[in-house]
Design a protein around this motif. Structure first.
Motif, short mmCIF file in Angstrom:
data_model
loop_
_atom_site.label_atom_id
_atom_site.label_comp_id
_atom_site.label_asym_id
_atom_site.label_seq_id
_atom_site.Cartn_x
_atom_site.Cartn_y
_atom_site.Cartn_z
N ASN A 409 41.47 42.83 -17.63
CA ASN A 409 42.62 41.97 -17.92
C ASN A 409 43.48 41.80 -16.67
O ASN A 409 43.89 40.68 -16.34
CB ASN A 409 43.48 42.58 -19.02
CG ASN A 409 42.94 42.25 -20.40
OD1 ASN A 409 42.08 41.40 -20.54
ND2 ASN A 409 43.42 42.96 -21.40
N LYS A 412 41.75 39.52 -14.35
CA LYS A 412 41.68 38.18 -14.91
C LYS A 412 43.02 37.43 -14.81
O LYS A 412 43.06 36.26 -14.50
CB LYS A 412 41.30 38.28 -16.39
CG LYS A 412 40.06 37.52 -16.71
CD LYS A 412 39.58 37.59 -18.13
CE LYS A 412 40.28 38.42 -19.13
NZ LYS A 412 39.61 38.43 -20.44
N ASP A 439 49.75 44.98 -12.71
CA ASP A 439 49.37 43.82 -11.90
C ASP A 439 50.61 42.97 -11.64
O ASP A 439 51.66 43.19 -12.26
CB ASP A 439 48.28 43.00 -12.61
CG ASP A 439 48.76 42.41 -13.92
OD1 ASP A 439 49.70 41.60 -13.90
OD2 ASP A 439 48.19 42.78 -14.99
N GLY A 457 44.02 38.28 -30.61
CA GLY A 457 45.36 37.83 -30.24
C GLY A 457 45.42 37.43 -28.77
O GLY A 457 45.12 38.22 -27.88
N HIS A 458 45.77 36.16 -28.52
CA HIS A 458 45.92 35.64 -27.15
C HIS A 458 47.32 35.09 -26.98
O HIS A 458 47.95 34.69 -27.95
CB HIS A 458 44.93 34.50 -26.88
CG HIS A 458 43.50 34.88 -27.03
ND1 HIS A 458 42.80 35.51 -26.03
CD2 HIS A 458 42.65 34.70 -28.05
CE1 HIS A 458 41.55 35.69 -26.45
NE2 HIS A 458 41.43 35.22 -27.67
N THR A 459 47.75 35.01 -25.72
CA THR A 459 49.06 34.39 -25.48
C THR A 459 48.95 32.87 -25.52
O THR A 459 49.92 32.17 -25.75
CB THR A 459 49.64 34.81 -24.12
OG1 THR A 459 48.67 34.54 -23.12
CG2 THR A 459 49.99 36.28 -24.10
N SER A 470 37.58 37.56 -25.37
CA SER A 470 37.37 37.63 -26.82
C SER A 470 38.68 37.84 -27.56
O SER A 470 38.80 37.55 -28.74
CB SER A 470 36.43 38.78 -27.13
OG SER A 470 37.05 39.99 -26.72
N GLY A 471 39.67 38.39 -26.87
CA GLY A 471 40.90 38.74 -27.57
C GLY A 471 40.76 40.04 -28.35
O GLY A 471 41.57 40.33 -29.24
N LEU A 474 42.39 44.51 -26.01
CA LEU A 474 43.60 45.33 -26.22
C LEU A 474 43.63 45.92 -27.62
O LEU A 474 44.13 47.03 -27.82
CB LEU A 474 44.86 44.49 -25.96
CG LEU A 474 45.17 44.22 -24.48
CD1 LEU A 474 46.45 43.40 -24.35
CD2 LEU A 474 45.31 45.51 -23.69
P1 ADP Z 1 40.95 39.09 -23.79
O1 ADP Z 1 39.50 39.37 -23.94
O2 ADP Z 1 41.36 37.76 -24.26
O3 ADP Z 1 41.48 39.48 -22.47
P2 ADP Z 1 42.57 41.23 -24.75
O4 ADP Z 1 42.72 41.79 -26.10
O5 ADP Z 1 42.19 42.18 -23.69
O6 ADP Z 1 41.58 40.06 -24.89
O7 ADP Z 1 43.91 40.54 -24.36
C1 ADP Z 1 44.54 39.69 -25.29
C2 ADP Z 1 45.47 38.71 -24.61
O8 ADP Z 1 46.55 39.41 -24.00
C3 ADP Z 1 44.86 37.98 -23.49
O9 ADP Z 1 44.14 36.85 -23.94
C4 ADP Z 1 46.06 37.57 -22.66
O10 ADP Z 1 46.66 36.47 -23.25
C5 ADP Z 1 46.96 38.76 -22.83
N1 ADP Z 1 46.85 39.75 -21.71
C6 ADP Z 1 46.20 40.92 -21.73
N2 ADP Z 1 46.35 41.60 -20.56
C7 ADP Z 1 47.14 40.81 -19.78
C8 ADP Z 1 47.67 40.91 -18.43
N3 ADP Z 1 47.40 41.97 -17.67
N4 ADP Z 1 48.44 39.92 -17.98
C9 ADP Z 1 48.70 38.83 -18.74
N5 ADP Z 1 48.23 38.66 -20.02
C10 ADP Z 1 47.46 39.62 -20.52
#
Ligand code: ADP
Length: 518
Positions: A409, A412, A439, A457-459, A470-471, A474
């Protein structure tokens, strides 16, 4: 009692009384037919507040003796005497010498000679002030009890020493339609439905046998005329007389049929939900397994073709396609693996295999795996080990998975040519351990912080999403750290960056650390 208005010749000093009269706890007097006091005793002097019989007799002779507080009563008494009448337990309020008002009960009659001529008038007077106030308090308490009984939806019951019902308040009939007459003289088990030999009933009967209080004993009550049974809740306490002899039970009962029905349907709904959840987990596990097998074949064969193991492909575009097929299949496989992991955790089927893990090695290993992606995005990963926390007791696969999720993450969502910081800290409580990944990327809006740890869950919405994922990362990480009795903490500012912490409790810190601290 009348006071004497005649002067002189008063008799009745203490010395003239018999011992019996003196000792009587109630006031006694004798007057002439015209009302002159001849005799009184100590109890009477006490009632009227005189220090002795003599002073009482003296006051009577002078016409100063206390009199009925109510003038009508006084007149009635005078009339009664004049007509030679008798009084029987007449209750009236009198005033004592010091002005106190006292309630007395008086009985008096004329004593006559053989010719029926009245010789004297004699009577008894008893101070019943205390008795009346006790009676008043008793009446008040009875009224209170009746009021409570009337407004409560519970009813009151009593059982005799043979454990048969001896009383029910009216609420039983109004709340349940049950005729109390049908229950009086019978025991509770006789009105119950079902097996009174079951452990629930046996425990209750055991309470009764041992004269113990019981609370909220629930049982199905058999109603006549094929009505649906009721569920009754009963609570009771044993009653003992002043000699400690058991006299039965007394308590309250209430109709909890509706409450029991709701509870039962909730219980059934819970069973159904659990069944559906298990079915969902089984379905996901099966489908995932079925998908993994062909995916592995796709990955294997594209690998062979990509490497041109059995001869050249010839057309370069095909090689690019193969690359795409390989990337897509890998991505699909990782999603399927994550779904499988999450459903396993949610079904409580994931058991931790706790071992002592050298933290530096584990973190460096995860960074190495992520480094190709980091290089591709021109992001540097910097790791600062902490010599105070060399090991953790954790499940190695789970810890690696958590690290990979956080690192991927961070990479990414980082700006290119930025750095990611990985560090191990001592917990805020001064005892636990924290693995921190920071980060300086795009950050997560505050109102999305809860959402991103939920599955899928995604932003950003799926349509506008510019990042692949995949969301699930986390969501899985949060559940994995919670399985370690720890917590996931996300701190983020949009446009500035994100810090994610894996917080382990002190019990997870390895033995080496403990030795070193001593
Ligand atoms: P994904 O596979 O989409 O990364 P996660 O469950 O790991 O799934 O993360 C869910 C969402 O949280 C991400 O789609 C992103 O929107 C947000 N996110 C996670 N980690 C970060 C980060 N380090 N900086 C910004 N947004 C993040």
């Amino acid at each position: 009692m009348a006071d004497s208005t005649e002067s002189g010749g008063a008799v009745g000093s203490a010395g003239e009384q018999s011992d019996l009269v003196s000792a009587l706890p109630i006031g006694v007097y004798r007057t002439t037919p015209s009302g002159r006091l001849l005799l009184a005793n100590k109890a009477l002097a006490d009632i009227y507040g005189y220090p002795g019989v003599d002073s009482l007799v003296e006051a009577a002779a002078e016409g100063k003796l206390a009199w009925y507080a109510d003038p009508d009563r006084r007149d009635a008494f005078v009339r009664l005497m004049e007509s030679w009448g008798e009084i029987d337990r007449l209750v009236s309020e009198v005033q004592s010498r010091d002005g106190r008002r006292i309630w007395v009960s008086e009985t008096a009659r004329f004593v006559r000679d053989a010719d029926d001529t009245p010789l004297y008038y004699e009577g008894t007077i008893q101070d019943i002030t205390d008795l009346l106030s006790v009676q008043r308090a008793l009446r008040e308490s009875e009224r209170r009890f009746r009021d409570y009984a009337e407004i409560a939806s519970d009813w009151f019951w009593e059982m005799d020493e043979t454990l048969c019902f001896s009383y029910f308040s009216d609420t039983l009939a109004t709340e349940t339609g049950i005729d109390p007459q049908k229950l009086l003289g019978r025991g509770r088990p006789e009105s119950a439905l079902g097996d009174t030999g079951d452990p629930h009933w046996q425990a209750h009967l055991d309470d009764l046998k041992n004269r113990r209080a019981f609370y909220d004993f629930r049982y199905p009550f058999k109603r006549p005329d094929n009505h649906d049974p009721l569920v009754i809740s009963a609570s009771g306490v044993p009653i003992f007389d002043e000699n400690g002899v058991f006299r039965g039970y007394r308590g309250v009962g209430s109709n909890v049929t509706e409450e029991a029905r709701v509870q039962q349907s909730l219980y059934e709904a819970k069973l159904q939900a659990e069944f559906a959840n298990r079915a969902k987990s089984d379905f996901i596990a099966n489908v995932s397994h079925e998908l993994r097998t062909p995916l592995n074949a796709i990955l294997g064969f594209t690998d062979i073709m990509r490497d041109e193991l059995f001869g050249p492909i010839g057309v370069p575009r095909y090689t690019r396609y193969l690359e795409d097929i390989h990337t897509s299949a890998s991505h699909l496989l990782s999603i399927i693996n994550m779904i499988l992991d999450l459903s396993k955790i949610e079904a409580g089927k994931l058991e931790l295999d706790d071992v002592e893990i050298t933290l530096d090695d584990c973190i460096r290993g995860a960074i190495e795996l992520i480094n190709p992606l980091a290089r591709e995005r021109q992001v540097r990963i910097e790791f600062t080990p902490n010599p105070d926390i060399p090991t953790l007791i954790a499940d190695e696969r789970a810890l690696r998975q958590m690290l990979l999720n956080l690192l991927s993450n961070a990479v990414k969502f980082s700006e290119s040519r930025s750095s990611i910081e990985v560090a191990v800290d001592i917990g805020a409580d001064g005892e636990g351990a924290v693995v921190r990944v920071s980060d300086v990327g795009m950050g997560i809006p505050e109102d999305k912080l809860d959402l991103v740890t939920q599955p899928f869950g995604h932003t950003e919405s799926s349509l506008s999403r510019s990042y692949e994922g995949s969301g699930l990362g986390l969501a899985i990480t949060r559940r994995l750290i919670e399985l370690h009795d720890g917590a996931l903490e996300i701190e983020s500012t949009v446009g500035q960056g994100t810090t994610v912490r894996l917080i382990f409790p002190k019990e997870r810190r390895g033995g080496v650390v403990a030795d070193r601290q001593m």
